[in-house]
Design a protein around this motif. Structure first.
Motif, short mmCIF file in Angstrom:
data_model
loop_
_atom_site.label_atom_id
_atom_site.label_comp_id
_atom_site.label_asym_id
_atom_site.label_seq_id
_atom_site.Cartn_x
_atom_site.Cartn_y
_atom_site.Cartn_z
N VAL A 60 38.98 45.46 32.84
CA VAL A 60 37.92 45.72 33.45
C VAL A 60 37.63 47.42 32.57
N THR A 238 37.25 41.24 40.70
CA THR A 238 37.05 40.77 39.48
C THR A 238 36.91 38.94 39.31
N VAL A 271 32.31 43.08 38.79
CA VAL A 271 32.49 42.21 37.41
C VAL A 271 33.01 40.84 36.99
N ASN A 273 35.13 39.23 34.00
CA ASN A 273 35.83 39.43 32.76
C ASN A 273 35.87 38.38 32.23
N ASP A 287 29.40 40.38 27.32
CA ASP A 287 28.36 41.13 28.14
C ASP A 287 26.90 39.94 28.98
N GLU A 290 28.17 37.74 31.13
CA GLU A 290 28.33 37.87 32.93
C GLU A 290 26.89 38.47 33.27
N GLY A 310 27.56 43.52 37.50
CA GLY A 310 27.82 44.07 35.35
C GLY A 310 28.78 45.59 35.43
N VAL A 311 28.55 45.57 33.96
CA VAL A 311 29.02 46.27 33.30
C VAL A 311 28.53 47.28 32.69
#
Length: 724
Positions: A60, A238, A271, A273, A287, A290, A310-311
């Motif tokens: 993360v 996660t 998120v 990973n 990204d 994801e 999402g990040v």
């Protein structure tokens, strides 16, 4: 690589918007000028990433910052790593190891030598490995990759657009460890994580893996115990891609994130990973994977107001959280700055203008003298509320500066001491000998015994008086013995008041001038004048005592009445004691006057008073009671007021300054190089504080601080649609 490109490729700068940058630029400008610590280290926001072992914490952090962290399955986080983000014009990355308190002196010295810097965030995993090797070197056949340490790796990442916060990667929590140090490791990691959770400036990112049952996550239990109301906590789920689509376990996590039963203040975020086979993928590829997962999975049905995905949206949420954290601190920052500005302006007034010439030195001392006299007048008049110098009346410092109150209190204590201990003998009736209150006096004596003492004196002082009378001069002799303690008590009192006044003057000069000038004024002006006043006080006390060292002179028209009252009291007491000895108490009311007189006549109540000692005692007692009040009043008014306080505001006056030679002016009022440097620093400090305050107050024009705090709190509680 140029310094400005060191942080290229990372996402650290994305934690701030333009508004946050404007606010933090102002705060950093103040900090760079050395204006206090503002928030202090304990006030700077700190993101701590905690969770169970292998929950994906480091992944993360890696996705969030785009700084590579060790994320191999066979390597776990074994010590805290603090990424200290700080704002400076040039970018750089450096690190050091902060040794644990439990380390030996030799270990601390060895770890202190670990100083590294590097030019690319890609080398961060190598840095982690080097730090682990320094903390506990590997031996053949014994790897250190699973040994836990209390030492902290502090990595300072400096750049022009970074949020001034600390991101902490903590070792993962675990239930069981098969090694011989298992119980110790569990306790060490638990204590480490809890210590970071308990810090009020820590924003807790609680990472839980969807791969494990939600009820088995140790981190949630610790948060419930330490932050039961969920303040400053954001949950992060996660590995959602490891749950079979449409399974009961996936639905369980969907419901948990949406309903937030843990009542985390910032809710939940999800998120994805990197998978095992995606470790070599770039951040952009990570990204994209994801984004595709959330678009096609059941998580896409979750309302964004309830759960973030999402990040990218996580960075936005953290940006808002950081700004809110600082915004909530702004009122206290402004208050600290205003307090600091007040103190700085006071310091500037104390230092005064530059004074290199005789004229400048005269002007400076004249200004100090005028202010000095004004403060003393206020202190003597009891006008304490007009000046901040007098402080809080309930504090020790504030009470010491209330001069009139202190003098009055000391005068009250002196009066009580004189009335209780001013007489050499404390004469009491036989019936009062058992009263414990009389035992407070060192020389308490029964009246009958004291009259024997008077008899002895009267016998030695006999003149041509008739039998039954004493020499009139015996009254004066006996009074002088009885008033013997007055001088010692009075001198001690004026000394105490003098010391109190001198201490006040020292405090006042220390407030109005710099240390050097204050000391010189004390040596050359105040101390000599106060020594003169001290001698005048002592001389006045001796003068006030002169009338009581000679034969009594009394013109008080009430004195004869006082003597008569004492005789009446003595006769009444004698009659009552005689009647009580001759009959029962219950019979007294039934006796006639003739019967009472008959009993007195047949008793020994009329003992022979050959030397008139009883009458002498009554005269001395009456004279003493009247003169002690006069003496107490004279000490307070003629000694303390007239000799010490009345002209105190003139102790350092303009006349004093005019009489000074040029050499003495230079000695007292010239300034040292340190004073000049301090003035320049304070002038700059005042300007920075004024500018900073003006900027901070313009950040949200037209909004009261109450409304401002409410707005920030609302963001905390309800979130915002643009966070996801």
């Amino acid at each position: 690589m140029e310094p400005t490109d060191i942080l290229g490729g990372t996402a650290l700068h994305q934690l701030l918007s333009d508004d946050e940058n404007r606010l933090l630029d102002t705060i950093d400008e103040l900090r760079s000028q050395g204006v206090g610590r503002l928030l202090g280290e304990e006030g700077l926001p700190q993101l701590i990433v905690c969770g169970d072992q292998s929950s994906g914490k480091s992944s993360v952090l890696e996705a969030l910052t785009r700084v590579r962290f060790p994320t191999k399955s066979n390597v776990c986080t074994t010590f805290p790593t603090e990424l200290r983000l700080r704002r400076e014009p040039k970018s750089r990355i450096s690190c050091r190891i902060k040794a644990a308190v439990s380390r030996t002196a030799e270990d601390k010295e060895r770890l202190a030598r670990f100083q590294k810097s590097f030019d690319s965030p890609e080398k961060f995993p190598e840095l982690i490995s080097a730090a682990r090797e320094c903390m506990g070197p590997s031996t053949p056949g014994n790897s250190n990759t699973h040994v836990f340490f209390e030492d902290v790796l502090e990595v300072e990442i400096v750049g022009p657009k970074l949020a001034p916060l600390t991101i902490v990667d903590l070792p993962g929590l675990f239930h069981y460890r098969s090694s011989s140090s298992g119980d110790r490791d569990i306790e060490l990691v638990t204590n480490l994580v809890q210590s970071y959770m308990k810090k009020s400036n820590s924003i807790i990112l609680a990472v839980v893996s969807a791969h494990n049952d939600i009820n088995n996550q140790i981190v949630l239990r610790h948060i419930k115990n330490i932050v039961p109301e969920g303040h400053r906590t954001l949950g992060i789920i996660t590995k959602p891609d490891e749950l079979p689509s449409g399974s009961e376990k996936e639905q369980e996590y969907l419901d948990y994130a949406r309903t937030n039963p843990s009542k985390f203040h910032y809710g939940w975020h999800v998120v994805r990973n990197r998978a095992y086979g995606e470790q070599a993928n770039s951040f952009e590829e990570r990204d994209l994977k994801e984004s595709e997962f959330f678009r096609d999975s059941n998580w896409n049905s979750v309302p964004r107001r309830e759960v973030g995905l999402g990040v990218d949206s996580l960075r936005q949420k953290l940006s808002k959280m950081l700004l809110d954290h600082i915004n909530l601190s702004l009122p206290s920052i402004i208050q600290r700055l205003e307090d600091d500005l007040g103190r700085s302006e006071s310091d500037l007034g104390r230092l005064g203008e530059t004074r290199s010439t005789v004229r400048e030195q005269q002007n400076y001392l004249s200004d100090v003298s005028d202010t000095f006299s004004g403060y003393i007048k206020d202190a003597l008049d009891g006008r304490y509320h007009r000046r901040a110098f007098f402080g809080d009346p309930l504090s020790t410092d504030g009470l010491e500066k209330r001069l009139r109150a202190n003098v009055r209190n000391l005068n009250d204590e002196f009066a009580n001491h004189m009335l209780e201990q001013g007489h050499k003998w404390h004469v009491v009736e036989e019936s009062e000998l058992d009263n414990d209150a009389n035992h407070d006096h060192p020389n308490f004596i029964a009246k009958s015994a004291f009259l024997h003492h008077v008899d002895a004196l009267a016998q030695c002082e006999r003149a041509n008086e008739l039998p039954g009378l004493s020499n009139p001069l015996l009254v004066g002799s006996l009074f002088q013995q009885q008033s013997e303690p007055w001088e010692k008590i009075a001198l001690a009192h004026v000394d105490t008041v003098w010391e109190t006044v001198k201490h006040f003057l020292e405090c006042l000069l220390g407030q109005l001038t710099d240390e050097r000038t204050s000391n010189q004024l004390l040596i050359h002006v105040v101390d000599p004048a106060m020594d003169t006043k001290r001698q005048a006080l002592k001389a006045k006390i001796h003068e006030l005592l002169v009338p009581y060292k000679h034969d009594p002179v009394n013109v008080d028209p009430h004195f004869a009445r006082k003597i008569w009252q004492l005789k009446q009291e003595q006769i009444t007491r004698s009659v009552l004691e005689t009647v009580l000895r001759e009959g029962k108490k219950s019979e007294i009311s039934s006796l006639s006057v003739d019967e009472i007189m008959a009993r007195i006549a047949t008793s020994d109540a009329t003992a022979d008073d050959k030397y008139g000692s009883l009458q002498t005692y009554e005269f001395v007692q009456a004279y003493y009671e009247m003169t002690i009040l006069i003496f107490i009043h004279n000490v307070a008014s003629l000694a303390i007021e007239q000799c010490l306080l009345t002209r105190l505001p003139k102790i350092f006056s303009s006349a004093t300054i005019r009489e000074m030679s040029d050499e003495k002016l230079k000695l007292i009022a010239s300034e040292s190089r340190d004073t000049r440097i301090e003035r320049e620093r304070v002038v700059e400090r005042v300007q920075v504080l004024k500018t900073g305050l003006q900027t901070l107050k313009q950040i949200h024009p037209g909004m009261s601080w109450t409304a401002f705090i409410f707005k920030s709190s609302s963001t905390f509680l309800f979130g915002s649609q643009d966070l996801c």
